[in-house]
Write an enzyme that holds these catalytic residues in place. Structure first.
Site, PDB file in Angstrom:
ATOM      1  N   TYR A 143      -6.373 -18.579  62.659  1.00 52.20           N
ATOM      2  CA  TYR A 143      -7.135 -18.301  61.437  1.00 52.20           C
ATOM      3  C   TYR A 143      -6.486 -17.245  60.558  1.00 52.20           C
ATOM      4  O   TYR A 143      -7.143 -16.614  59.737  1.00 52.20           O
ATOM      5  CB  TYR A 143      -8.549 -17.842  61.793  1.00 52.20           C
ATOM      6  CG  TYR A 143      -9.339 -18.873  62.572  1.00 52.20           C
ATOM      7  CD1 TYR A 143      -9.591 -20.137  62.047  1.00 52.20           C
ATOM      8  CD2 TYR A 143      -9.835 -18.575  63.830  1.00 52.20           C
ATOM      9  CE1 TYR A 143     -10.318 -21.075  62.764  1.00 52.20           C
ATOM     10  CE2 TYR A 143     -10.561 -19.508  64.554  1.00 52.20           C
ATOM     11  CZ  TYR A 143     -10.798 -20.758  64.014  1.00 52.20           C
ATOM     12  OH  TYR A 143     -11.513 -21.680  64.728  1.00 52.20           O
ATOM     13  N   CYS A 144      -5.203 -17.025  60.701  1.00 51.34           N
ATOM     14  CA  CYS A 144      -4.493 -15.968  59.972  1.00 51.34           C
ATOM     15  C   CYS A 144      -3.871 -16.531  58.695  1.00 51.34           C
ATOM     16  O   CYS A 144      -3.481 -17.698  58.636  1.00 51.34           O
ATOM     17  CB  CYS A 144      -3.403 -15.388  60.879  1.00 51.34           C
ATOM     18  SG  CYS A 144      -2.439 -14.074  60.122  1.00 51.34           S
ATOM     19  N   GLY A 145      -3.731 -15.681  57.702  1.00 52.93           N
ATOM     20  CA  GLY A 145      -3.057 -16.074  56.466  1.00 52.93           C
ATOM     21  C   GLY A 145      -1.587 -16.396  56.673  1.00 52.93           C
ATOM     22  O   GLY A 145      -0.975 -17.075  55.852  1.00 52.93           O
TER      23      GLY A 145
END
Length: 142
Positions: free
Chosen positions: A19-21
């Site tokens: 879920y990281c950019g």
């Protein structure tokens, strides 16, 4: 994780999160793996919830990586990468290389040479296919 399996190889250790950019870096990590795996580079993904951005189960991570990024490089189970509960390899990295080996965020990279020593670390902002990463990898595998 048995690091003896990677003896005499260059290892790019990367703590990952779904879920990281920076999750799009999976694409570059897969490209690196495809380009250099026959030249003794191991790209090793370490899924981590240390920054609260990873899925809940190992099977969810595996499915996410395979479906969205066609990941074929080795991935470990979900593990901690910082603090008292960090995986031993991260404790070793911190003790042997200092603070720059401790991930400040997801997709932090640690490059380990064929002799098992940390050669360089890269922040999350450094793309895996950047010139400075590729130049260092090529220097170490040749």
């Amino acid at each position: 994780l048995n690091l003896n399996d990677y003896r005499n190889k260059v290892i790019l250790l990367v703590n990952t999160a779904s879920y990281c950019g920076f999750t799009k870096q999976y694409n570059d990590l897969q490209k690196l793996w495809g380009k250099y795996k026959k030249k003794d580079l191991i790209v090793l993904g370490i899924p981590s919830r240390s920054f609260n951005q990873e899925k809940k189960t190992n099977s969810e991570v595996k499915n996410f990586c395979e479906v969205n990024f066609n990941i074929t490089f080795p991935m470990t189970e979900i593990t901690n990468v910082k603090g008292d509960n960090a995986h031993p390899i991260y404790k070793w990295a911190s003790e042997n290389y200092g603070k720059s080996a401790i991930p400040k965020w997801n997709f932090h990279k640690i490059l380990i040479n064929k002799n098992g020593k940390i050669e360089k670390t890269y922040s999350s902002l450094t793309k895996p296919m950047s010139k400075k990463v590729i130049n260092k990898i090529e220097e170490l595998i040749n």
